[in-house]
Enzyme design. Structure first.
Site, PDB file in Angstrom:
ATOM      1  N   CYS A 274      39.384  36.671  50.009  1.00 38.72           N
ATOM      2  CA  CYS A 274      38.551  35.571  49.474  1.00 38.72           C
ATOM      3  C   CYS A 274      38.374  34.527  50.567  1.00 38.72           C
ATOM      4  O   CYS A 274      39.345  33.879  50.962  1.00 38.72           O
ATOM      5  CB  CYS A 274      39.177  34.922  48.243  1.00 38.72           C
ATOM      6  SG  CYS A 274      38.235  33.438  47.749  1.00 38.72           S
TER       7      CYS A 274
ATOM      8  N   CYS B 179      37.665  36.857  42.751  1.00 43.55           N
ATOM      9  CA  CYS B 179      38.754  35.908  42.995  1.00 43.55           C
ATOM     10  C   CYS B 179      39.012  35.152  41.694  1.00 43.55           C
ATOM     11  O   CYS B 179      38.087  34.568  41.130  1.00 43.55           O
ATOM     12  CB  CYS B 179      38.359  34.921  44.095  1.00 43.55           C
ATOM     13  SG  CYS B 179      39.490  33.509  44.153  1.00 43.55           S
TER      14      CYS B 179
ATOM     15  N   CYS C  25      39.561  30.927  49.426  1.00 36.59           N
ATOM     16  CA  CYS C  25      41.022  30.728  49.429  1.00 36.59           C
ATOM     17  C   CYS C  25      41.577  30.926  50.834  1.00 36.59           C
ATOM     18  O   CYS C  25      42.707  30.555  51.104  1.00 36.59           O
ATOM     19  CB  CYS C  25      41.750  31.739  48.547  1.00 36.59           C
ATOM     20  SG  CYS C  25      41.464  31.584  46.795  1.00 36.59           S
TER      21      CYS C  25
ATOM     22  N   HIS D 260      41.887  15.269  45.306  1.00 32.49           N
ATOM     23  CA  HIS D 260      42.520  14.931  46.588  1.00 32.49           C
ATOM     24  C   HIS D 260      43.172  13.543  46.501  1.00 32.49           C
ATOM     25  O   HIS D 260      44.278  13.337  46.987  1.00 32.49           O
ATOM     26  CB  HIS D 260      41.492  14.919  47.730  1.00 32.49           C
ATOM     27  CG  HIS D 260      40.707  16.187  47.853  1.00 32.49           C
ATOM     28  ND1 HIS D 260      39.339  16.206  47.912  1.00 32.49           N
ATOM     29  CD2 HIS D 260      41.106  17.480  47.920  1.00 32.49           C
ATOM     30  CE1 HIS D 260      38.915  17.455  48.016  1.00 32.49           C
ATOM     31  NE2 HIS D 260      39.975  18.255  48.021  1.00 32.49           N
TER      32      HIS D 260
ATOM     33  N   HIS E 129      38.099  31.273  42.327  1.00 29.19           N
ATOM     34  CA  HIS E 129      36.718  30.856  42.613  1.00 29.19           C
ATOM     35  C   HIS E 129      35.660  31.651  41.854  1.00 29.19           C
ATOM     36  O   HIS E 129      34.480  31.334  41.924  1.00 29.19           O
ATOM     37  CB  HIS E 129      36.453  30.944  44.123  1.00 29.19           C
ATOM     38  CG  HIS E 129      37.279  29.968  44.892  1.00 29.19           C
ATOM     39  ND1 HIS E 129      38.452  30.314  45.540  1.00 29.19           N
ATOM     40  CD2 HIS E 129      37.134  28.636  45.079  1.00 29.19           C
ATOM     41  CE1 HIS E 129      38.974  29.243  46.102  1.00 29.19           C
ATOM     42  NE2 HIS E 129      38.207  28.212  45.841  1.00 29.19           N
TER      43      HIS E 129
ATOM     44  N   HIS F 194      37.393  14.296  46.580  1.00 29.08           N
ATOM     45  CA  HIS F 194      37.224  13.972  45.158  1.00 29.08           C
ATOM     46  C   HIS F 194      38.537  13.519  44.559  1.00 29.08           C
ATOM     47  O   HIS F 194      39.544  13.395  45.261  1.00 29.08           O
ATOM     48  CB  HIS F 194      36.575  15.135  44.402  1.00 29.08           C
ATOM     49  CG  HIS F 194      37.388  16.398  44.366  1.00 29.08           C
ATOM     50  ND1 HIS F 194      38.604  16.484  43.739  1.00 29.08           N
ATOM     51  CD2 HIS F 194      37.148  17.629  44.887  1.00 29.08           C
ATOM     52  CE1 HIS F 194      39.076  17.705  43.858  1.00 29.08           C
ATOM     53  NE2 HIS F 194      38.218  18.423  44.562  1.00 29.08           N
TER      54      HIS F 194
ATOM     55  N   LYS G  32      35.115  21.133  43.701  1.00 35.01           N
ATOM     56  CA  LYS G  32      33.782  21.051  44.253  1.00 35.01           C
ATOM     57  C   LYS G  32      32.992  22.309  43.907  1.00 35.01           C
ATOM     58  O   LYS G  32      31.838  22.237  43.494  1.00 35.01           O
ATOM     59  CB  LYS G  32      33.869  20.884  45.759  1.00 35.01           C
ATOM     60  CG  LYS G  32      32.514  20.632  46.356  1.00 35.01           C
ATOM     61  CD  LYS G  32      32.589  20.232  47.793  1.00 35.01           C
ATOM     62  CE  LYS G  32      31.198  20.141  48.350  1.00 35.01           C
ATOM     63  NZ  LYS G  32      30.653  21.460  48.679  1.00 35.01           N
TER      64      LYS G  32
ATOM     65  N   LYS H 258      39.229  22.908  35.679  1.00 36.97           N
ATOM     66  CA  LYS H 258      39.748  22.235  36.857  1.00 36.97           C
ATOM     67  C   LYS H 258      38.594  21.486  37.529  1.00 36.97           C
ATOM     68  O   LYS H 258      37.481  21.989  37.586  1.00 36.97           O
ATOM     69  CB  LYS H 258      40.302  23.261  37.846  1.00 36.97           C
ATOM     70  CG  LYS H 258      40.869  22.599  39.092  1.00 36.97           C
ATOM     71  CD  LYS H 258      41.130  23.577  40.226  1.00 36.97           C
ATOM     72  CE  LYS H 258      41.562  22.816  41.465  1.00 36.97           C
ATOM     73  NZ  LYS H 258      41.485  23.602  42.673  1.00 36.97           N
TER      74      LYS H 258
END
Ligand code: MSP
Length: 532
Positions: A125, A143, A128, A20, A146, A17, A298, A295
């Protein structure tokens, strides 16, 4: 001098995405900048293919982890190509060459006495791929990144003695104030180190998908150490029959975002020291691209597809927008209307119009030949700091002092290059844009179309001076924009008959070259998207 820049290697169990793409474009701008300064550059990106999330995703989809990574890695390779990144190699952590070198390094670390066997218990996690300390947990043992509930894991495994590096890390930060940039990220990393470092797991016993520990092949290496080592291992096998390590190590810049700060600024330098290897020269920690307040990621499901954006606006526009809209190093929001606004007002109007009107006026008023500067080639102005970086070819002509001495243009290449050497991508672009706008104002001030109508000899000279100065200014800002806008600047430099690329020649040129007119570099959005 050699220059080695890297991006994070991306988890292969998702779709690429814009986040990246962002790190990839940043590293590419730095790579292109250094190449055009004549440096020996190596630019690395790639995919992180081991670990639990990959094996879990493969299982869910009824395939082997190898099948999954082989299917997904090309999507990342494609993203890298679509944003026009000029990487010299694409590493995959499932490459044989990587695995062998990881095993060599870890063996050395063990021989040096920094590996031991023990029991670990803590909050883990899986997304992570990281154990969290109590003070890092969100409400209800979640977490914080997430927002998922964490599992308490207990396992027998091998440890890396991170605690042995506390002092050496503090020394490194002291000795090299620029090790982590921006400064507030350096302070964050240093605060983490000063809190006291605990040893970390080096291996995972329950997983099969990873690099086996050479001395205990029933365990695979913790995916983060496997992944971090990519920056080093790639140099060993990227070119067949050639080891590039001595030429490029230590890396000049690791480009990362703040989510992986601890791994790159604490674990990684310690790990390298443990293997008797040099830590990287510097790590640049950029912020997040946000969609609204969140943020873009995904797992949060609010991903902007870089491929769609590129189809609509082109890769140059995406590269420009991301570093102009969001200050590099900070978080910032992006949006489709934001893209459209900047595209229209800055790329199409400011820069695109400057280019087309300059070329059109030289074509119309001087038969497409750039006039000689006032005073001509024979009389270069002394100490011409006007548009030159000061380090390159002597000046051929100086042009109108109203422009040459303007603070927006005087010494511009030197300023922009110094900022890019420090990876200040937004500030460098700000400087260039101030110059682009100054050049447009200069057109309004000199009104070449009126000078062209005059019969007076003095006006003809003024017109020569204005057209020369404008073309020279445009040539310099175009050369400066090459790393950001590789495709459109290439077309424009062709139209300006500018031969220099690497090294780029920022020293001022004389006149006499024949230019060509161009169709708009940044066509109106409606025209670019007939389907909308
Ligand atoms: N595989 C690890 C990195 C290993 S490096 C030795 C990983 N992969 S990741 O696919 O999650 O990519 C994280 C990186 O992608 C971030 O550090 C950042 O460079 C980039 N970004 C992902 N989302 C982003 C934004 N929303 N905004 C900016 N950059 C983002 O972590």
């Amino acid at each position: 001098m050699s220059f080695y820049v890297t991006t994070p290697i991306y988890y292969v169990n998702g779709e690429p995405h814009l986040g990246h793409a962002y790190s990839t474009m940043a590293a590419d701008i730095l790579a292109r900048h250094q190449r055009r300064m004549g440096e020996d550059v190596f630019f690395l990106t790639g995919t992180d293919e081991h670990g639990e999330p990959v094996s879990q995703a493969a299982e869910r989809q009824g395939m082997t982890p190898q099948q999954l990574v082989d299917r997904n890695a090309p999507r990342f390779r494609d993203m890298v190509a679509r944003v026009d990144a000029t990487n010299d190699f694409f590493i995959r952590t499932t490459d044989r060459g990587h695995i062998e070198r990881v095993q060599e390094v870890i063996t050395r670390i063990r021989e040096n006495g920094y590996v031991y066997e023990g029991t670990y218990e803590g909050w883990y996690c899986p997304r992570c791929a990281d154990f969290k300390f109590e003070n890092e947990l969100g409400p209800g043992n979640t977490c914080p990144v997430h927002e998922i509930e964490l599992v308490r894991e207990k396992e027998e495994n091998w440890f890396f003695q991170l605690s042995a590096f506390q002092e050496r890390l503090e020394e490194l930060y002291e000795r090299r104030p620029g090790f982590v940039k921006p400064d507030f990220r350096r302070n964050e990393a240093l605060a983490f180190i000063r809190q006291g470092l605990r040893d970390v797991s080096l291996s995972r016993p329950k997983l099969e998908w990873g690099v086996p520990l050479p001395w205990a092949p029933d365990q695979v290496m913790y995916v983060w150490f496997d992944a971090l080592l990519n920056y080093y291992t790639a140099l060993g096998y990227a070119r067949e029959g050639e080891d590039l390590t001595a030429r490029y190590w230590p890396a000049t810049w690791h480009i990362i975002a703040k989510d992986i700060l601890k791994f790159h600024t604490v674990y990684w330098p310690a790990f390298l020291m443990a293997a008797d290897l040099e830590p990287p020269q510097s790590v640049y920690v950029h912020g997040y691209l946000l969609m609204g307040e969140k943020k873009m990621s995904k797992s949060l499901g609010n991903v902007l597809d870089p491929f769609e954006v590129i189809d609509r606006f082109g890769a140059d526009a995406l590269r420009f927008y991301c570093f102009r809209e969001v200050r590099f190093g900070q978080d910032g929001s992006i949006s489709t209307p934001g893209f459209e606004a900047r595209y229209e007002s800055e790329l199409a109007n400011d820069f695109g119009n400057l280019a087309s009107r300059t070329l059109a006026m030289v074509d119309r008023y001087r038969n497409a030949v750039v006039p000689d500067p006032p005073g001509g080639d024979a009389a270069p102005a002394a100490g011409d700091a006007a548009l030159s970086a000061g380090t390159v070819a002597p000046a051929a002509g100086r042009g109108d002092p109203a422009l040459a001495d303007d603070p927006a243009l005087a010494g511009l290449p030197a300023r922009v290059c110094a900022l890019l050497d420090e990876a200040e991508l937004t500030e460098a672009l700000d400087e260039i844009w101030t110059a682009v706008r100054r050049l447009n104002r200069y057109v309004e001030e000199t009104r070449p179309w009126e000078l062209a109508k005059s019969e007076e000899a003095a006006d003809a000279e003024r017109l020569d001076s204005a057209l020369y100065s404008l073309t020279e200014g445009l040539r310099v800002v175009t050369l400066l924009l090459v790393p950001y806008l590789p495709q459109s600047t290439e077309r424009l430099l062709g139209a300006l008959a500018e031969p220099s690329r690497a090294p780029a020649d920022f020293g001022s040129r004389g006149g006499g070259q024949r230019i060509e007119r161009l169709p708009p570099l940044f066509p109106k959005i409606e025209a670019a998207t007939p389907a909308d």
